[in-house]
Design a protein around this motif. Structure first.
Motif, PDB file in Angstrom:
ATOM      1  N   GLY A 335      31.221  39.927  48.579  1.00  0.00           N
ATOM      2  CA  GLY A 335      29.852  40.025  48.075  1.00  0.00           C
ATOM      3  C   GLY A 335      29.751  39.534  46.651  1.00  0.00           C
ATOM      4  O   GLY A 335      30.756  39.448  45.921  1.00  0.00           O
ATOM      5  N   GLN A 336      28.525  39.202  46.242  1.00  0.00           N
ATOM      6  CA  GLN A 336      28.268  38.714  44.888  1.00  0.00           C
ATOM      7  C   GLN A 336      26.895  39.224  44.448  1.00  0.00           C
ATOM      8  O   GLN A 336      25.896  38.514  44.527  1.00  0.00           O
ATOM      9  N   PRO A 337      26.824  40.467  43.974  1.00  0.00           N
ATOM     10  CA  PRO A 337      25.530  41.061  43.619  1.00  0.00           C
ATOM     11  C   PRO A 337      24.790  40.303  42.523  1.00  0.00           C
ATOM     12  O   PRO A 337      23.557  40.309  42.500  1.00  0.00           O
ATOM     13  N   ASP A 338      25.539  39.692  41.604  1.00  0.00           N
ATOM     14  CA  ASP A 338      24.925  38.908  40.538  1.00  0.00           C
ATOM     15  C   ASP A 338      25.930  37.851  40.096  1.00  0.00           C
ATOM     16  O   ASP A 338      27.085  37.858  40.527  1.00  0.00           O
ATOM     17  N   PRO A 339      25.529  36.906  39.219  1.00  0.00           N
ATOM     18  CA  PRO A 339      26.410  35.790  38.869  1.00  0.00           C
ATOM     19  C   PRO A 339      27.724  36.191  38.214  1.00  0.00           C
ATOM     20  O   PRO A 339      28.659  35.372  38.175  1.00  0.00           O
ATOM     21  N   ARG A 340      27.825  37.413  37.696  1.00  0.00           N
ATOM     22  CA  ARG A 340      29.053  37.814  37.014  1.00  0.00           C
ATOM     23  C   ARG A 340      29.810  38.939  37.730  1.00  0.00           C
ATOM     24  O   ARG A 340      30.746  39.500  37.166  1.00  0.00           O
ATOM     25  N   THR A 341      29.410  39.259  38.931  1.00  0.00           N
ATOM     26  CA  THR A 341      30.040  40.368  39.655  1.00  0.00           C
ATOM     27  C   THR A 341      30.492  39.910  41.030  1.00  0.00           C
ATOM     28  O   THR A 341      29.747  39.251  41.755  1.00  0.00           O
ATOM     29  N   LEU A 342      31.718  40.284  41.359  1.00  0.00           N
ATOM     30  CA  LEU A 342      32.281  39.992  42.667  1.00  0.00           C
ATOM     31  C   LEU A 342      32.699  41.288  43.356  1.00  0.00           C
ATOM     32  O   LEU A 342      33.300  42.168  42.736  1.00  0.00           O
ATOM     33  N   GLU A 343      32.352  41.386  44.628  1.00  0.00           N
ATOM     34  CA  GLU A 343      32.862  42.471  45.470  1.00  0.00           C
ATOM     35  C   GLU A 343      34.030  41.919  46.275  1.00  0.00           C
ATOM     36  O   GLU A 343      33.901  40.902  46.963  1.00  0.00           O
ATOM     37  N   LEU A 344      35.176  42.577  46.166  1.00  0.00           N
ATOM     38  CA  LEU A 344      36.404  42.111  46.789  1.00  0.00           C
ATOM     39  C   LEU A 344      36.959  43.175  47.722  1.00  0.00           C
ATOM     40  O   LEU A 344      36.641  44.360  47.579  1.00  0.00           O
ATOM     41  N   THR A 378      37.309  35.339  32.926  1.00  0.00           N
ATOM     42  CA  THR A 378      38.034  36.449  32.314  1.00  0.00           C
ATOM     43  C   THR A 378      37.413  37.763  32.765  1.00  0.00           C
ATOM     44  O   THR A 378      36.188  37.927  32.741  1.00  0.00           O
ATOM     45  N   VAL A 379      38.260  38.704  33.142  1.00  0.00           N
ATOM     46  CA  VAL A 379      37.780  40.000  33.628  1.00  0.00           C
ATOM     47  C   VAL A 379      37.248  40.830  32.470  1.00  0.00           C
ATOM     48  O   VAL A 379      37.918  40.985  31.440  1.00  0.00           O
ATOM     49  N   LEU A 380      36.062  41.365  32.651  1.00  0.00           N
ATOM     50  CA  LEU A 380      35.469  42.269  31.667  1.00  0.00           C
ATOM     51  C   LEU A 380      35.756  43.723  32.037  1.00  0.00           C
ATOM     52  O   LEU A 380      36.151  44.532  31.195  1.00  0.00           O
ATOM     53  N   ARG A 381      35.556  44.049  33.302  1.00  0.00           N
ATOM     54  CA  ARG A 381      35.863  45.411  33.784  1.00  0.00           C
ATOM     55  C   ARG A 381      36.015  45.371  35.302  1.00  0.00           C
ATOM     56  O   ARG A 381      35.604  44.414  35.955  1.00  0.00           O
ATOM     57  N   ALA A 382      36.619  46.420  35.839  1.00  0.00           N
ATOM     58  CA  ALA A 382      36.839  46.489  37.280  1.00  0.00           C
ATOM     59  C   ALA A 382      36.721  47.920  37.766  1.00  0.00           C
ATOM     60  O   ALA A 382      37.196  48.854  37.109  1.00  0.00           O
ATOM     61  N   ARG A 383      36.055  48.104  38.885  1.00  0.00           N
ATOM     62  CA  ARG A 383      36.057  49.380  39.614  1.00  0.00           C
ATOM     63  C   ARG A 383      36.984  49.187  40.809  1.00  0.00           C
ATOM     64  O   ARG A 383      36.731  48.344  41.667  1.00  0.00           O
ATOM     65  N   GLN A 384      38.038  50.000  40.855  1.00  0.00           N
ATOM     66  CA  GLN A 384      39.093  49.741  41.831  1.00  0.00           C
ATOM     67  C   GLN A 384      39.889  51.015  42.093  1.00  0.00           C
ATOM     68  O   GLN A 384      39.806  51.981  41.329  1.00  0.00           O
ATOM     69  N   PRO A 385      40.666  51.036  43.166  1.00  0.00           N
ATOM     70  CA  PRO A 385      41.521  52.202  43.411  1.00  0.00           C
ATOM     71  C   PRO A 385      42.584  52.331  42.330  1.00  0.00           C
ATOM     72  O   PRO A 385      42.932  51.352  41.658  1.00  0.00           O
ATOM     73  N   ARG A 396      38.320  48.517  48.476  1.00  0.00           N
ATOM     74  CA  ARG A 396      37.233  47.816  47.792  1.00  0.00           C
ATOM     75  C   ARG A 396      37.483  47.730  46.292  1.00  0.00           C
ATOM     76  O   ARG A 396      37.882  48.704  45.651  1.00  0.00           O
ATOM     77  N   VAL A 397      37.249  46.549  45.713  1.00  0.00           N
ATOM     78  CA  VAL A 397      37.357  46.302  44.278  1.00  0.00           C
ATOM     79  C   VAL A 397      36.091  45.569  43.838  1.00  0.00           C
ATOM     80  O   VAL A 397      35.644  44.636  44.513  1.00  0.00           O
ATOM     81  N   VAL A 398      35.507  46.005  42.727  1.00  0.00           N
ATOM     82  CA  VAL A 398      34.342  45.322  42.151  1.00  0.00           C
ATOM     83  C   VAL A 398      34.731  44.847  40.756  1.00  0.00           C
ATOM     84  O   VAL A 398      35.117  45.641  39.903  1.00  0.00           O
ATOM     85  N   VAL A 399      34.646  43.549  40.528  1.00  0.00           N
ATOM     86  CA  VAL A 399      35.059  42.943  39.267  1.00  0.00           C
ATOM     87  C   VAL A 399      33.860  42.319  38.570  1.00  0.00           C
ATOM     88  O   VAL A 399      33.075  41.596  39.190  1.00  0.00           O
ATOM     89  N   THR A 400      33.720  42.608  37.289  1.00  0.00           N
ATOM     90  CA  THR A 400      32.713  41.960  36.452  1.00  0.00           C
ATOM     91  C   THR A 400      33.443  41.048  35.471  1.00  0.00           C
ATOM     92  O   THR A 400      34.411  41.472  34.817  1.00  0.00           O
ATOM     93  N   VAL A 401      32.981  39.805  35.355  1.00  0.00           N
ATOM     94  CA  VAL A 401      33.627  38.826  34.493  1.00  0.00           C
ATOM     95  C   VAL A 401      32.716  38.457  33.329  1.00  0.00           C
ATOM     96  O   VAL A 401      31.537  38.825  33.290  1.00  0.00           O
ATOM     97  N   GLU A 402      33.258  37.730  32.372  1.00  0.00           N
ATOM     98  CA  GLU A 402      32.548  37.477  31.116  1.00  0.00           C
ATOM     99  C   GLU A 402      31.586  36.300  31.178  1.00  0.00           C
ATOM    100  O   GLU A 402      30.785  36.121  30.251  1.00  0.00           O
ATOM    101  N   ALA A 403      31.663  35.460  32.223  1.00  0.00           N
ATOM    102  CA  ALA A 403      30.786  34.292  32.314  1.00  0.00           C
ATOM    103  C   ALA A 403      30.269  34.152  33.742  1.00  0.00           C
ATOM    104  O   ALA A 403      30.860  34.678  34.692  1.00  0.00           O
ATOM    105  N   ASP A 408      26.978  32.133  45.889  1.00  0.00           N
ATOM    106  CA  ASP A 408      27.350  32.059  47.310  1.00  0.00           C
ATOM    107  C   ASP A 408      28.861  31.966  47.528  1.00  0.00           C
ATOM    108  O   ASP A 408      29.346  31.170  48.340  1.00  0.00           O
ATOM    109  N   LEU A 409      29.636  32.773  46.829  1.00  0.00           N
ATOM    110  CA  LEU A 409      31.089  32.762  46.995  1.00  0.00           C
ATOM    111  C   LEU A 409      31.564  33.661  48.138  1.00  0.00           C
ATOM    112  O   LEU A 409      32.703  33.539  48.593  1.00  0.00           O
TER     113      LEU A 409
END
Length: 566
Positions: A335-344, A378-385, A396-403, A408-409
């Motif tokens: 998933g990609q909730p916004d341009p700087r966030t990835l759901e993994l 570059t990773v800004l923060r992550a919600r992860q186990p 599930r891992v959610v990563v927010t990046v700096e740029a 549609d990834l």
């Protein structure tokens, strides 16, 4: 001068029957790890028994084991080093015998730890090595006599054999299973070769009976004379409920002159650790034991590590999977909730539950079909186990990046942490009785495989993959040197570069910078080098001897900038 400690000062007595040494060893480790400066903990020579009833238990999630299966969250660990710094543990002549199902040792959240000289074994290994010592046809029916090691426990129940572990303090057996169990590999001592194959020992059985303390006669309903006299059938179940050993979230850890006679579960795993060295260690069953399997699966695994991974001057003899595997982990982009966030997510059932990212890490997004990079950030923060509990979702891992990232990834890409990729040196080792590959390595930092001897591996001796669809083990190699090794009669290409892509395009290679030089290849029907989707191959100064069936020396598929000198 390190502060000295001795396990005998904590009530631990070597060679004291089968008395559980775990409580005293735990106390000794706690005391040695608590001192503010360097400390040395010594095990005097002798035999020590460790039972799971009093072992330290930790909820841990380890790569390539049981994933997030809740039945196996807790791992019993015989020897735990936790939050220690500048600790040395020495035990030349000390033999630690584990009972039940346990991890031999774990180094967790520690810095500059050295374990040397200890020998680990299991009282009852969880692999059954059954040697065919007699075979023929009598009264129109075929039979075999199989012999098992003294350490193997069994009972004959009708026309079946039940293998089992010891009775623990709870009154339950550590494990049990029948006949061929779930997996078999076959060892031929005469040809000194081991492979995965069909197990006929318990097919169309008429009767089973014991004919000696360790011999079992199996009579069959058919009259086809067995042709496997002398072969060893190594049988086990397939659940990797424990790592064999563990180096977790630690740095500067060295295993030196250790002897691993058996590892239950998934070998020694270095996970999310930095600068780990394994030197002059033996992974081999005790001489004269009648056993052939020293490991339930792999021997050594480096997963998501950084710094340097060094394996030198070791003997790897008798695993049930690959002796050495160095890799990262691709996570599927869901998933990609916004341009700087990835759901993994962790997509493989055997790997889940541990953290992958820290702020400042570099993440790369690749096309799963081509393994080509489509973005990095570059990773800004992550919600992860956490890897230590199940309070958060384990897959599930959610990563927010700096740029901003391209849109549609989700669905067709995978993410890799580029920061947690080690440089690798594998030198002076011997690999024998291996049913699979000798070394698997996928890391983009410098890799040197030098001065090793690979004897009759069941598959390729050196295997370089990178895959975002099956095992999800990342990533590409960028600087790989294979020099001065001896490859003796491998079952597949001696060096196999085979990224798991759905198509080949020489203009878009996955791997690059591969030098194969000064090696000796003794081959029968397989190539010295088989490469796919690789740029910049240098193959020179190698000697190739053909034993029997001919084959091309080199096979290239969608490769570019290749220079070969024979």
């Amino acid at each position: 001068m390190p502060a000295p400690f001795d396990v005998t000062d904590f009530g631990v007595l070597p060679d004291h029957d089968h008395t559980d040494a775990a409580p005293g060893i735990r106390a000794a480790l706690h005391a040695a790890g608590a001192v503010p400066g360097p400390a040395l903990l010594r095990f005097p020579p002798g035999e020590y028994h460790l039972w799971p009833d009093a072992a330290r238990c930790r909820e841990l999630y380890v790569s390539n084991t049981v994933g997030d299966d809740p039945r196996h969250r807790d791992k019993a660990i015989a020897l735990v080093v936790e939050a220690a710094e500048d600790l040395a543990i020495e035990g030349e002549g000390a033999r630690l015998v584990l009972h039940g199902l346990q991890t031999t040792f774990a180094v967790i959240d520690s810095r500059r730890v050295r374990l040397s000289g200890l020998e680990f074994d299991f009282a009852v290994p969880t692999v059954v090595d059954a040697t065919v010592v007699g075979a023929g046809v009598e009264a129109g029916r075929a039979y075999r006599v199989i012999r098992v090691p003294a350490a193997t426990l069994f009972s004959v129940e009708g026309a079946s054999v039940r293998w089992h572990g010891e009775v623990l303090g709870s009154g339950a057996e550590a494990w049990s299973g029948h006949d061929a169990l779930e997996y078999t590999q076959i060892h031929d001592p005469a040809r000194r070769r081991t492979w995965r194959g069909h197990n006929p020992l318990f097919e169309r059985v008429r009767t089973v009976r014991t004919v000696g303390e360790r011999d079992i006669r199996v009579d069959y309903e058919h009259a086809e004379e067995p042709a496997d006299l002398g072969l060893v059938y190594s049988m086990r179940q397939t659940t990797r409920d424990h790592p064999g050993g563990l180096v977790l979230d630690s740095s500067g850890v060295t295993l030196s002159r250790m002897r691993f006679r058996f590892l239950h579960g998934f070998g020694v795993v270095a996970q999310t650790s930095r600068d780990v060295t394994v030197e002059e260690c033996e992974f081999q069953t005790p001489p004269g034991s009648g056993r052939h399997s020293a490991g339930f699966a792999d021997f050594l695994q480096f997963s998501g590590c950084s710094g340097r991974a060094v394996v030198r001057d070791c003997l790897f003899d008798g695993p049930h999977d690959d002796p050495i595997n160095v890799h990262g982990s691709y996570l599927r982009v869901t998933g990609q909730p916004d341009p700087r966030t990835l759901e993994l997510e962790y997509p493989h059932r055997e790997t889940a539950g541990f953290p992958q990212f820290a702020p400042g890490d570099q993440v790369e997004i690749v096309d799963r079909a081509t393994l080509q990079a489509v973005a990095s950030a570059t990773v800004l923060r992550a919600r992860q186990p956490s890897g230590r509990d199940h309070d958060r979702p384990l897959r599930r891992v959610v990563v927010t990046v700096e740029a901003d990232l391209p849109g549609d990834l989700a669905g067709w890409t995978a993410a890799e942490n580029l920061t947690r990729t080690p440089s690798v040196r594998i030198a002076g080792n011997t690999f024998r009785n291996v049913p699979t590959r000798g070394v698997l390595v996928t890391t983009r930092r410098a890799v040197l495989i030098e001065g090793n001897r690979f004897e009759r591996t069941g598959m390729a001796a050196v295997y370089v993959s990178c895959d975002a669809g099956e095992w999800w083990e990342s990533g590409p190699v960028r600087e790989l040197t294979i020099r001065g090794n001896e490859f003796v009669d491998p079952g597949g290409p001696a060096v196999f570069l085979d990224p798991a892509t759905t198509g080949c395009d020489a203009g878009r290679p996955v791997h690059s910078g591969v030098v194969v030089t000064g090696n000796r290849f003794v081959l029968d029907g397989v190539p010295a080098l088989d490469a796919k989707s690789t740029h910049g191959i240098r193959f020179h100064g190698n000697g190739i001897v053909r034993l029997g069936a001919d084959a091309p020396d080199i096979v290239l598929r969608s490769c570019s900038d290749v220079h070969v000198e024979t």
